[in-house]
Design a protein around this motif. Structure first.
Motif, mmCIF file in Angstrom:
data_model
loop_
_atom_site.group_PDB
_atom_site.id
_atom_site.type_symbol
_atom_site.label_atom_id
_atom_site.label_comp_id
_atom_site.label_asym_id
_atom_site.label_seq_id
_atom_site.Cartn_x
_atom_site.Cartn_y
_atom_site.Cartn_z
ATOM 1 N N ASP A 255 50.084 -31.700 -4.899
ATOM 2 C CA ASP A 255 49.768 -32.152 -6.250
ATOM 3 C C ASP A 255 48.314 -32.587 -6.293
ATOM 4 O OD1 ASP A 255 52.351 -31.699 -7.100
ATOM 5 O OD2 ASP A 255 52.996 -33.764 -6.791
ATOM 6 N N VAL A 256 47.620 -32.161 -7.343
ATOM 7 C CA VAL A 256 46.203 -32.471 -7.512
ATOM 8 C C VAL A 256 46.024 -33.092 -8.894
ATOM 9 C CG1 VAL A 256 43.858 -31.517 -7.555
ATOM 10 C CG2 VAL A 256 45.589 -30.512 -6.047
ATOM 11 N N ALA A 257 45.309 -34.221 -8.948
ATOM 12 C CA ALA A 257 45.077 -34.911 -10.216
ATOM 13 C C ALA A 257 43.593 -34.879 -10.557
ATOM 14 C CB ALA A 257 45.557 -36.358 -10.126
ATOM 15 N N TYR A 258 43.275 -34.389 -11.759
ATOM 16 C CA TYR A 258 41.911 -34.315 -12.264
ATOM 17 C C TYR A 258 41.785 -35.192 -13.510
ATOM 18 C CZ TYR A 258 40.988 -30.023 -9.554
ATOM 19 O OH TYR A 258 40.800 -29.102 -8.570
ATOM 20 N N VAL A 259 40.531 -35.499 -13.872
ATOM 21 C CA VAL A 259 40.271 -36.221 -15.116
ATOM 22 C C VAL A 259 39.195 -35.485 -15.903
ATOM 23 C CG1 VAL A 259 39.603 -38.406 -16.181
ATOM 24 C CG2 VAL A 259 40.875 -38.425 -14.033
ATOM 25 N N LEU A 260 39.493 -35.217 -17.175
ATOM 26 C CA LEU A 260 38.541 -34.604 -18.090
ATOM 27 C C LEU A 260 37.811 -35.730 -18.821
ATOM 28 C CD1 LEU A 260 37.394 -32.101 -19.577
ATOM 29 C CD2 LEU A 260 39.312 -32.320 -21.166
ATOM 30 N N LEU B 55 36.455 -30.287 -12.294
ATOM 31 C CA LEU B 55 36.508 -31.644 -12.817
ATOM 32 C C LEU B 55 36.636 -32.582 -11.618
ATOM 33 C CD1 LEU B 55 39.112 -31.111 -15.682
ATOM 34 C CD2 LEU B 55 36.642 -31.413 -15.937
ATOM 35 N N PRO B 56 36.242 -33.847 -11.763
ATOM 36 C CA PRO B 56 36.471 -34.780 -10.666
ATOM 37 C C PRO B 56 37.972 -34.999 -10.470
ATOM 38 C CG PRO B 56 35.568 -35.919 -12.594
ATOM 39 C CD PRO B 56 35.557 -34.462 -12.898
ATOM 40 N N GLY B 57 38.386 -34.999 -9.215
ATOM 41 C CA GLY B 57 39.795 -35.194 -8.895
ATOM 42 C C GLY B 57 40.101 -34.687 -7.514
ATOM 43 N N GLY B 58 41.364 -34.812 -7.131
ATOM 44 C CA GLY B 58 41.749 -34.354 -5.808
ATOM 45 C C GLY B 58 43.222 -34.579 -5.536
ATOM 46 N N ALA B 59 43.599 -34.404 -4.287
ATOM 47 C CA ALA B 59 44.998 -34.444 -3.875
ATOM 48 C C ALA B 59 45.605 -35.835 -4.045
ATOM 49 C CB ALA B 59 45.125 -33.997 -2.426
ATOM 50 N N VAL B 60 46.846 -35.825 -4.475
ATOM 51 C CA VAL B 60 47.630 -37.051 -4.612
ATOM 52 C C VAL B 60 48.156 -37.409 -3.223
ATOM 53 C CG1 VAL B 60 49.637 -38.108 -5.726
ATOM 54 C CG2 VAL B 60 48.272 -36.400 -6.957
ATOM 55 N N GLU B 61 47.953 -38.657 -2.825
ATOM 56 C CA GLU B 61 48.414 -39.110 -1.514
ATOM 57 C C GLU B 61 49.881 -39.527 -1.581
ATOM 58 O OE1 GLU B 61 45.647 -42.192 -0.425
ATOM 59 O OE2 GLU B 61 44.010 -40.763 -0.144
ATOM 60 N N TYR B 62 50.544 -39.530 -0.433
ATOM 61 C CA TYR B 62 51.957 -39.895 -0.353
ATOM 62 C C TYR B 62 52.172 -41.288 -0.951
ATOM 63 C CZ TYR B 62 56.555 -40.962 1.458
ATOM 64 O OH TYR B 62 57.880 -41.312 1.565
ATOM 65 N N GLY B 63 53.138 -41.415 -1.853
ATOM 66 C CA GLY B 63 53.463 -42.698 -2.457
ATOM 67 C C GLY B 63 52.548 -43.113 -3.602
ATOM 68 N N GLU B 64 51.611 -42.272 -3.966
ATOM 69 C CA GLU B 64 50.642 -42.584 -5.017
ATOM 70 C C GLU B 64 51.065 -41.896 -6.316
ATOM 71 O OE1 GLU B 64 45.828 -42.726 -4.906
ATOM 72 O OE2 GLU B 64 46.712 -40.812 -4.329
ATOM 73 N N THR B 65 50.913 -42.579 -7.438
ATOM 74 C CA THR B 65 51.213 -41.944 -8.717
ATOM 75 C C THR B 65 50.089 -40.981 -9.078
ATOM 76 O OG1 THR B 65 50.101 -43.589 -10.094
ATOM 77 C CG2 THR B 65 52.421 -44.016 -9.528
ATOM 78 N N LEU B 66 50.390 -40.056 -9.961
ATOM 79 C CA LEU B 66 49.371 -39.122 -10.439
ATOM 80 C C LEU B 66 48.207 -39.881 -11.078
ATOM 81 C CD1 LEU B 66 51.710 -36.527 -12.164
ATOM 82 C CD2 LEU B 66 50.453 -36.194 -10.027
ATOM 83 N N GLN B 67 48.533 -40.874 -11.887
ATOM 84 C CA GLN B 67 47.531 -41.658 -12.598
ATOM 85 C C GLN B 67 46.610 -42.394 -11.629
ATOM 86 O OE1 GLN B 67 49.212 -44.823 -15.019
ATOM 87 N NE2 GLN B 67 47.816 -44.282 -16.672
ATOM 88 N N LYS B 68 47.186 -43.059 -10.640
ATOM 89 C CA LYS B 68 46.370 -43.789 -9.655
ATOM 90 C C LYS B 68 45.500 -42.829 -8.849
ATOM 91 C CE LYS B 68 48.024 -48.098 -9.956
ATOM 92 N NZ LYS B 68 47.306 -49.051 -10.722
#
Length: 144
Positions: A5-10, A34-47
């Motif tokens: 899972d990868v989370a970016y911010v526009l 866009l700035p962003g990257g891989a979601v770490e284990y136990g981390e929410t997409l938002q965080k």
């Protein structure tokens, strides 16, 4: 195949004319995202989205709803990536590259140019202020 899972911010400027982009160092060539990257284990997409923006750009952001969800298969890495892009607003910090081996540049890019790198199915300009809600339901337990 591993799911990533990868989370970016526009992030846009005040007039919605420019988008904040980062130039990533690639194996064969550099590329903009866009700035962003891989979601770490136990981390929410938002965080994850807020952490990654801070790490890559030095900026603190508040994220709102989901702007888009996309996925891709990276055969060479054996990854199935799902990209969650949030809309966001800058709430603090200054542009600073903390990881120069990973990020070559942080730049405000004209929307027309940025659209070429965003891989979105439609023009960005018309949908910049539209988002779907993102809700963290927390820990859910189902009684047996």
């Amino acid at each position: 195949m591993k799911r990533v899972d990868v989370a970016y911010v526009l992030l846009t400027d005040a007039k919605n004319e420019r988008i904040l982009m980062v130039k990533n160092t690639g194996e064969n060539s550099s590329y903009y995202t866009l700035p962003g990257g891989a979601v770490e284990y136990g981390e929410t997409l938002q965080k994850a989205a807020m952490r990654e923006v801070k790490e890559e750009t030095g900026l603190e952001v508040k994220v709102e709803g989901i702007f888009s969800v996309m996925e891709a298969f990276f055969e060479e890495r054996n990854h199935h990536a799902v990209f969650f892009t949030f809309l966001g607003n800058i709430v603090g910090g200054e542009i600073n590259i903390s990881f120069p081996k990973e990020i070559e540049e942080v730049t405000w890019m004209d929307i027309d140019l940025a659209e070429r790198f965003l891989h979105l199915p439609m023009e960005v300009r018309g949908i910049l202020n539209k988002s779907a809600p993102y809700t963290l339901r927390g820990n859910v337990e189902h009684n047996k």
